[in-house]
Every structure is written in C-alpha cells, then in structure tokens.
Write a protein that holds these residues in place. Structure first.
Motif, PDB file in Angstrom:
ATOM      1  N   LEU A  38      -2.613  57.871 -33.660  1.00 36.49           N
ATOM      2  CA  LEU A  38      -1.224  57.566 -33.339  1.00 36.49           C
ATOM      3  C   LEU A  38      -0.688  58.591 -32.354  1.00 36.49           C
ATOM      4  N   LEU A  80       0.763  57.660 -28.777  1.00 37.51           N
ATOM      5  CA  LEU A  80       2.114  58.028 -28.366  1.00 37.51           C
ATOM      6  C   LEU A  80       2.091  58.835 -27.074  1.00 37.51           C
ATOM      7  N   LEU A 111       1.353  56.480 -24.208  1.00 38.56           N
ATOM      8  CA  LEU A 111       2.501  55.620 -23.928  1.00 38.56           C
ATOM      9  C   LEU A 111       3.608  56.382 -23.232  1.00 38.56           C
ATOM     10  N   LEU A 149       5.850  49.371 -28.196  1.00 33.95           N
ATOM     11  CA  LEU A 149       4.705  50.044 -28.806  1.00 33.95           C
ATOM     12  C   LEU A 149       5.064  51.460 -29.225  1.00 33.95           C
ATOM     13  N   ILE A 150       5.871  52.112 -28.421  1.00 31.03           N
ATOM     14  CA  ILE A 150       6.319  53.456 -28.785  1.00 31.03           C
ATOM     15  C   ILE A 150       7.088  53.381 -30.099  1.00 31.03           C
ATOM     16  N   SER A 162       4.667  52.644 -32.951  1.00 30.15           N
ATOM     17  CA  SER A 162       3.804  53.783 -33.269  1.00 30.15           C
ATOM     18  C   SER A 162       4.594  54.881 -33.963  1.00 30.15           C
ATOM     19  N   LEU A 163       5.829  55.100 -33.512  1.00 28.22           N
ATOM     20  CA  LEU A 163       6.654  56.110 -34.173  1.00 28.22           C
ATOM     21  C   LEU A 163       6.891  55.717 -35.617  1.00 28.22           C
ATOM     22  N   LEU A 166       4.951  53.947 -37.506  1.00 25.98           N
ATOM     23  CA  LEU A 166       3.716  54.168 -38.259  1.00 25.98           C
ATOM     24  C   LEU A 166       3.523  55.645 -38.566  1.00 25.98           C
TER      25      LEU A 166
END
Lengths: 183, 333, 507
Positions: free
Chosen positions: A70, A74, A77, C169-170, C173-174, C176
C-alpha cells in the motif's frame, strides 16, 4: 473596525469586495494540490518504512505485507498525481477560499482543537460553553445575548440531558476547584 | 468596547459556575465509616463488550452487590485491546474501593508479558478481590467425525501433523493455550485458525464445518453439545463439570492437561484494609450461595470462589506457564 | 413455520403494556440512532438495566424495538447534516446529503423510512418462513467465502471513481492503510498504533466517519462561503409517485441483499449497506446520478441496513450466534432474562420467541408511523440560521465521538479526519472509496488470513470451494466489464470531439 452584522446566511457583502458567488474555480494556484500529493507521498514512504519491522510473509501475507505494498502504491500514485498537475491533465477545479473563508476555517479549527485538549481539563460543560461562545462571537459575529444563550444550552443543557437522562457520561473537570463546583 | 464585552462575558460564566454548584455531588473519600459503602456510587469496569458472557455475569453480580451493600453500581464496558484498556483503567483508578474491574485469565497475564503490547501494569498494581467462575476449556470435534474420545483425536493428530484445523478465540487466548498444552503433553500437532473477532465467529466456523476441532470453553460450547452439533472429547479440569457430568476430563483419559478459565474481580492496589474486607466478604457471600449457583448455571457457568489471597496466589502460579506458552504461541501461529 | 404459534405471538404483543413497550423502544431507538457514538450497542447496553423490572417477553420486545428502531434514526443526521448516526448509515450520507443540498431533504427522509420499513418487514417474513434452512446456509459462508464476498464488494464499487482514477485509488488505498491500524489478525502485533493502547483495535470507525463527513462538511462550507439558501429549502416532505417508482427496484434489491448478508455471522450492517449501494451502481435507473443525489442511493442502503438488522436475528435465534456486536447485546438481554438463544430456544421458550418475532412486525410498522410525521420536525432544523446550526453541530460532533468509547482520543481522531475531509473536498478526492476500503478492508485481511490458516497456506482454497469460486468469478466479470465499455466510449468521445471541432471552425 466595525463589523456589519451578517444576514442569516452569515455572508457579508462588501466585506472584501467580493460577493460569495465570485469565488469560483481558479486553477492557476494549485499549490494546495501539490502539497496534497506531497503528503500522500510522505504517508506512502512512512508505510513502507514502518512495515519493514513487521513480518513480510508467513504462510500467507504477514503483518507488514499489505502496508508495504500500500505504501508503494500510494507513493507511485502521489507521483503520478503530481505529474498530472504539472502537465495540466489533472482535471481538477482547484478552488481558492476567499480570505474570509480561510479565516473562518482556521479559527474554527483552533477553537475546536483547543476544546478537544481542554475537554478533560475543564470538563465538558465549561469547554463546550466556551467553544460555542467562541464560535458564535468570534467566527460568526453573532450577538452577545444570543451567543450566550446558545452556549449555555450547548454546555450545560446538553450535559444535563446526556448525563442524567441518557446516562451517558461526558467528561468532568480534572482541575480540583472546578471539579468541586460540579463541573 | 470588545474588552468590556469580554469581561462581562466572563462574569456571566462565573455566575453560571455558581449555578453549577447545585449539581455538585462528589462522593466523600475520607475515613471509612461503619456504613461504608452504603449510599455510594461504585464503578465496575468490564473488559468485554456488552452482551457477552463475562459482561452478563458481571452485571448479574453487580445487581446482587447493589442490594447487599446498598450502593449504586455503574457498569462500564471497556472492551479495547482484548481487555488491556480495562486493566489499564483499573490499575490507574483511585484506590478508594469504589472501582472494581473484571479480571480474565489468561489475558491479565498475557497482556503483561507480551512486550509488544506495552502494558503499563504489573500484578502488583492490582488488589485481587475474588474469583467468580471457572469456565474450563473443553475440546469439541465434529459430531460426524471418527474421534470418539481424546485418544482417537490425539492419535490422528500425531500421525497427521498439522492436518487438523482447530478454531480458537484468538492468538494466545485460552483456546489457543488449551491447544498448545495438549500438543505439548501428547506430541499431537494441530493447525490453529484464530478468530480474534470473538468466540461466536469461532463457533460459527465450527458449526459450518470449516474447521475440525473447536478449542472452546464449557460456556461457549454447552449449547452445541446439548443439541448434538458438537462432540466433546475431553474437559481440561481436575474433575468433571456439574453442567456436563458425562464428559470425561483429559486427566481421566490419561492426559494430564488443565486449562482453567478463571474469571474474577479486582481493585486497584492500595485500597484500605477495612474496605477490602467489606467488599470481599460481600462477594464471598454472594458467590458461594446456592441461588447464585443456579443463576450462573443458566449462563452455562459454574461458581469457583477464591478469596483475595488464594486468587492472587493462583495467578502467581500460572505466571511461568503463561510465559512459556505465550512464547510457544508466537512461534506456532 | 407454525401459524398458530405466530398468531399466539401476536396476541401477546397486541396488549396495551407490550404495545407501549414497542412504542417506547422505537422512540428510544430513534433517538439513540440519531446520536453518533451512542450507537445501538451502547444504547441498548445502557437500557438493559432499565428493562430489568419487566417480564422477559416485555424486556426483549422493548430491546429489540430499540435495536431496529435505531436503524431508522441513524439516517436522519446522515441526510440532514452529512453526519452518520452510526456506521450502517454512513453510506446514506453520500446521496442523502446531496439530496438535501438540492432541497429534497424531506423526500430523502421519507424514502429512507419507507425503504427501512419494507426491508425490515421482508426480512422478518424471511425469518418466520425459513429461519432454520437459512441459518444453515449462513453457516456455509466460511472465511474463504467471506473473502470472496469482500472482493466482490470492492469490485462493485470500482465505479465510484469519479473524475479521476488516480485520486480515487489514492482515496481507496488510504482507506485500506487506515484499516491496517491496530493489532494484525495473524501475529497479534500492534500496527501503526504509535504505542497508544486505544488504537490496538484500530481506528474507531464512527469517529473517522463523523470527522470525514460531518466536520469535513462544516469546514468545507466555511471555506467556500457557499450560499446556504439552497440548503434551507425543505421542499416536499414525502416522495412523489415517480420517486417511489424509481426507488422500488432499489428497495427490493437493498432488502434482498441486506437480508441475505444478515444471516452471515460476522457481517455487519455497514458492510451490507455498502454492498447494496454497490449493486445500485449496476442496476439503478438513475445510476449516473449516484453520488449526486440519486434516490436509489438512499433507498437501497436504508432498506439493506434494516433488512440486515432483522435478519441478523436469525442466527441468534436458531444458533445462538450473535451476528454482530449489536445483536450480541440483545443476546445478553436474552441471557439475563433466563432465556438461552440457540437451537433449544424454540423448544424451551417458544411462546416468548414467537412474541418477539411478532413484535418485529408490529414494531417496524410503528417505527414507520412514528418517523414519517417527524420528518417535518427534523427538517425544521435546516431552517436554523447557519452559524447557530454550525456551532450546535460542532458540539454534537464532540459529544458523539466522545461517547463511542468514553475517550477524548476518539474526539481527536474526529478532529483530524475533519481536516482530512476538508482537504479531500478541496482537492477533489472522492470520499466514497476511502469509506469502502475502511469498512471492507479489515474483513478482507482477516478472512484472507483465516482462509490460509484453514488451507495451511494453500491459495487454491478460494477456487476449490464452489461458493467462493462463484463470487470471485462474478467479481472478475464486474471489474472487467467497464474495460469493454471504455473502448466503445472512447470511440464515441473521438466522434464528438470531431463534431465540436467542426462547429468551432464554423464560427
């Protein structure tokens, strides 16, 4: 400086020369977006580093497995986002808050933040009383009497309702002299 | 102009303080008079979420204690971190005798031992009050399986190491310990599947046939045993349980494994002797009474009173075992 | 099902005393649902001592009423001030609050009440008709199936991307990563807890949501100096025929999903309503408006969370397994009144069990009847001048987040996530993916780990079991289908751009 009393909407005309509607999309100062991407990148990197201490694999993903990937995701991204911003491909309506908007947000946060820290020191009743008073008087420029009444209701009224009727315990003061007063 | 407004505002606030005076109701914490704790408000910290067996039995006890001591007891559920939050709160509470907390074995010891949990309390920070129930561990297998008794199960587990999956209520919990103790005593090898979200999930997994063995406690498993959905192969206690007289203990079957499920109460350390005595006497009377035994049976529990010294001694005895198995647990996940 | 016993149950419920208890339960439940933090668990737990003086049937009837009544109340603050009253109402905030901004607050609350009633009632019918077979079905969902279900849930919500896939997606993901805070399910190591014991169980969910949605909305509103007049329009108080027709599909789907998921032990109402919302992405008539005030976005999750609440009683009654912490409190009530839920319940205490079931029908109806007229009262709140309302909401947020665990740490979490919520809004990062992954994430990781423990490290367990395989295939189909549509849409975009170029050149 005299403050004209706001109308019911809290907006003030002629305050800074701009009426509320004119705060529209202004995509020419996206520093906030870059800062955001930076924060995401930082979080990603932190996750990667922190996950190295936790196990990676152990008959299945270990505690550090998902956080690691992750973190990587991140970070990647965040970089992509920053690139999008630079090349103008992000498609974001970046809005700048007018000066009074930022002021309100900052003041509210300061007031709220202080209350969170003071909750267990001064006790719920006093802290909420002060918070509402601050919010109404300083941030929203309401009248004194109205603010005091609301503050009293919020601080003392709500406490009574919760603690005595609903039996939900809200914080009491930890400073001895306040505690003795029943706060 | 603003400054004067501010001042008058503050005056108003002070005036409201005065109104707040009327609400003051701090309980006195001076010397213990003969009637203590009559009329006081006590707090019971339950380290588990509302509705569970520990919570229910604590509330029942609180109700009886209220009557006996003429007090009001507020039950506070503090189920954070597998009980650790509750223990921390209890250890840090005022030792005025008005705060009691539930103590569960083995979490009281395992949370202290496990360094990664960073617990701030030690056994010395507690003044144990009484043990309430013993909910011993019981090993249950699928009703349609070939294992009729402990030997069958252990034999299979020795010949097929790791093949049998056992549901537990969490890593290094009582269920896991019962599995590890069985493994150590017999050389059997099970694969644990941990359901740290609660023993109901472990039970559901067992009933759904997703695991082969259920390392339960009597309280958890009584219903499914009675309804035939689970077959008990052994109880980990000195003697057979009154609630399940037909279930043999492991000891009877030649495997000396004990895993008690003691649950009791404690005060923070430093409570004055007289207050400790009043509370512990009251608890003794309640817990050893026949009516209470019947009430507990309805919750699938059996009373097992221990007075403060016995309880403290028992926990001390378990310390080395818990330390050892905690380490094993961490390796054999 | 035994019709005679059910009728007997009705006879017991339809007495003045018990009816009054149902009414009291619905009222209290609604109030509890409205207050964030004082969720059904805390509320029911607080009220257990109060019910000690009642006979067993009466006590459980009242507590059950509080339990499903709170599902009605949680919606109110979600719709009006974008603050979820409890986790299961979180997803309603999205379209519900959007509807309020469009002046349709009354309609949103109305459809929520109606959907809740239908969902709850249908689930109770299911309970009566097929409790035993359904509970065995529920048990078949073991860790691998649970994991597959979570993957399916994630796939359904891929469409919540909004304008930018990168930012979505950011957000996801954050979410998660935040879900990873706490003790990991396998090795028991505290992760990202910074030594704070309170975080060993993870971030308090409701505090995060209250901050992100409630506080975030307030801060964003202050920053934007938005016109408040639009918000204060209340408009119609009830949905019109068109809106009812639009939502009928959503209510049906939501009820079904909530009902089916409720029988799975370990599934929470928030996950149910989230998955129902996800299904609307595929099936709703107004699916393009989802996220901006589509009525299905309110109808579906609300029906789902009420259906879930009522069907979660199935594993409780038939197996003695509480499906979620809230139901566990109800189980405690059973135990304290000398009843043992489980397979023996219908043999030893059938009359009380049927009385409780009958009370579910009566109670759901009563909640509907209570809540519809109250909509007018709630919507009056919107007429309060904005600054006053804001200050009161701030207090509400503090009280709400504190009372979850009696801890100021949760208030701090709420505060921090309020700031996060503000920045998400200003930077056009969608909130929904974060909520999705935060809710489903812990389930995914835990069930993945347990599945691997069960299979001794073998990943094929997910495809060798039929139910799990089916769900995963479904998820794959759903994830891949937009790619096919994208190609076609890409073609359309090129055509329309060409058209525009032609128009421009003609100017």
């Amino acid at each position: 400086m005299e403050h004209s009393r706001g109308d019911a909407l809290g907006a003030r005309d002629g305050d800074d020369g701009r009426s509320p509607e004119s705060v529209g999309p202004q995509p020419d100062s996206p520093w906030m977006a870059y800062a955001g991407a930076g924060v995401v990148l930082a979080i990603g990197l932190y996750a990667i580093v922190a996950s190295l201490d936790l196990g990676y694999w152990d008959e299945g993903p270990g505690p550090g497995f998902f956080p690691f990937w992750l973190g990587v995701l991140l970070a990647v991204l965040a970089v992509i986002w920053a690139v999008q911003l630079a090349t103008g491909a992000a498609g974001m309506p970046v809005r700048e808050a007018g000066p009074s908007g930022t002021r309100d947000v900052v003041l509210t946060l300061l007031g709220l933040g202080a209350s969170v820290l003071l909750l267990e020191v001064l006790g719920y009743q006093l802290t909420m009383f002060l918070l509402v008073l601050f919010q109404l008087l300083v941030v929203s420029h309401r009248r004194w009497l109205e603010s005091l009444i609301f503050a009293a209701v919020a601080g003392f009224g709500v406490y009574t309702l919760f603690a005595y009727v609903l039996q939900v315990y809200l914080p009491t003061a930890s400073l001895p002299f306040l505690a003795a007063l029943g706060l | 102009m603003k400054k004067s407004m501010l001042v008058s505002g503050l005056c108003l606030v002070v005036a409201l303080f005065g109104a707040g005076c009327a609400k003051a109701e701090k309980s006195g914490d001076g010397a213990t008079d003969e009637n203590w704790p009559s009329g006081e408000t006590m707090e019971m910290i339950v380290g588990y979420s509302a509705g569970g067996t520990t919570d229910t039995m604590a509330r029942e006890l609180a109700a009886e204690l209220e009557k006996k001591l003429d007090v009001q007891i507020q039950v506070v559920n503090q189920d954070g971190a597998g009980g650790q939050q509750a223990y921390t709160d209890l250890a840090n509470a005022e030792p005025d005798g008005l705060t009691i907390g539930t103590i569960n074995y083995p979490t009281i010891l395992s949370t202290m031992i496990d360094k990664s949990k960073g617990a701030t309390y030690k056994l010395d920070d507690f003044q144990l009050l009484a043990n309430h129930v013993n909910d011993p561990r019981i090993t249950v297998v699928q009703p349609d399986s070939d294992y009729k008794n402990a030997d069958d199960l252990v034999e299979y587990a020795k010949e097929n190491p790791g093949k049998l999956r056992g549901a537990t209520s969490g890593l290094a919990g009582g269920g896991h310990f019962s599995m590890l103790k069985l493994e150590e005593a017999t050389g059997a090898d099970f694969s644990p599947v941990h359901f740290d979200t609660g023993q109901e999930d472990a039970k559901a997994a067992f009933l759904g046939g997703h695991v082969d063995v259920y390392f339960a406690s009597v309280g958890d498993a009584l219903e499914i045993i009675e309804s035939g959905d689970g077959r008990p192969v052994g109880l980990m206690d000195e003697e057979r349980s009154d609630l399940l007289p037909d279930v043999p203990t492991f000891k009877e079957q030649g495997i000396d494994v004990q895993e008690a499920g003691m649950r009791g109460y404690s005060l923070p350390a430093g409570v004055p002797e007289e207050r400790l005595k009043i509370l512990s006497d009251a608890l003794e009377e309640i817990i050893t009474s026949p009516e209470h035994k019947k009430a507990l049976a309805k919750l699938s529990l059996v009373p097992a009173y221990m007075d403060p010294e016995e309880y403290a001694a028992w926990l001390d005895e378990q310390l080395p075992t818990v330390e050892k198995f905690n380490e094993v647990a961490m390796e054999d996940k | 099902m035994d019709a005679a016993e059910l009728l007997n149950g009705f006879a017991t419920v339809l007495t003045p005393q018990n009816l009054l208890l149902v009414l009291a339960g619905c009222l209290l439940g609604t109030v509890i649902g409205v207050l964030p933090g004082v969720g059904p668990v805390a509320g029911t737990a607080i009220l257990i001592p109060l019910t000690m003086g009642l006979d067993p049937a009466g006590a459980i009837i009242m507590l059950a009423a509080i339990f499903y009544g709170s599902q009605y109340g949680g919606t109110i603050t979600s719709v009006l001030i974008n603050t979820p009253g409890e986790a299961a109402s979180a997803i309603t905030c999205i379209d519900g609050y959007a509807m309020t901004k469009k002046g349709k607050a009354g309609v949103a609350l109305g459809i929520a009440a109606i959907g809740s009633f239908i969902g709850g009632t249908l689930a109770t019918v299911g309970l009566v008709v097929a409790a035993a077979p359904l509970s065995s079905l529920g048990l078949k969902i073991g860790p691998p199936e649970f994991f597959a279900l979570m993957v399916l849930g994630m796939s359904l919500l891929v469409g919540l991307a909004g304008t930018s896939m990168v930012r979505a997606l950011i957000s996801g993901s954050l979410g998660l990563l935040l879900a990873m805070v706490g003790t990991d399910p396998h090795a028991g190591l505290p992760r990202f807890s910074f030594g704070v014991v309170h975080f060993f169980d993870g971030l308090e969910f409701v505090a995060v949501l209250v901050g992100l949605f409630g506080l975030g909305e307030i801060l964003a509103g202050l920053a934007d100096r938005r016109q408040a007049s639009a918000d204060t329009q209340v408009g119609r108080l009830l949905p019109n025929r068109q809106e009812l027709r639009d939502s009928s599909g959503a209510i049906g789907r939501g009820s079904l999903i909530g009902f089916l998921l409720g029988i799975i032990p370990g599934m929470t109402g928030s996950a149910s309503s989230l998955l129902a919302y996800g299904a609307e992405r595929k099936f709703a008539r107004n699916r393009d408006q989802l996220g901006e005030g589509a009525i299905e976005g309110v109808a579906s999750p609300e029906s789902a969370n009420n259906a879930h609440a009522n069907s979660a009683l199935i594993p409780l009654f038939t197996l003695g397994i509480p499906g979620s912490p809230t139901v566990a409190v109800l189980m405690g009530a059973f135990l304290m009144n000398g009843l043992t839920p489980g397979p023996m319940l219908f043999e030893t205490d059938a009359d009380i069990a049927w009385a409780v079931i009958a009370s579910l029908f009566v109670g759901n109806l009563m909640c509907l009847v209570l809540n519809l007229p109250l909509i007018r009262v709630w919507t009056m709140l919107l007429k309060v001048p904005r600054p006053l309302l804001t200050s009161l909401i701030l207090v509400f947020l503090v009280v709400g987040s504190y009372s979850i665990n009696n801890s100021t740490i949760d208030v701090m979490v709420m505060f921090v996530f309020g700031i996060v919520g503000l920045f998400f809004r200003r930077l056009d990062i969608p909130l929904a993916p974060l909520v999705l992954t935060l809710i489903l994430g812990p389930f995914m990781e835990t069930s993945l780990r347990r599945s691997l423990s069960m299979s001794l490290g073998d990943f094929s367990i997910f495809v060798t079991r039929p139910i799990s395989l089916t769900l995963l295939v479904l998820a794959a189909v759903i994830i891949l289908s937009p790619l096919l549509r994208l190609r076609r849409r890409g073609q359309d975009k090129q055509d329309s751009r060409f058209d525009r170029m032609r128009e421009d050149s003609e100017v």
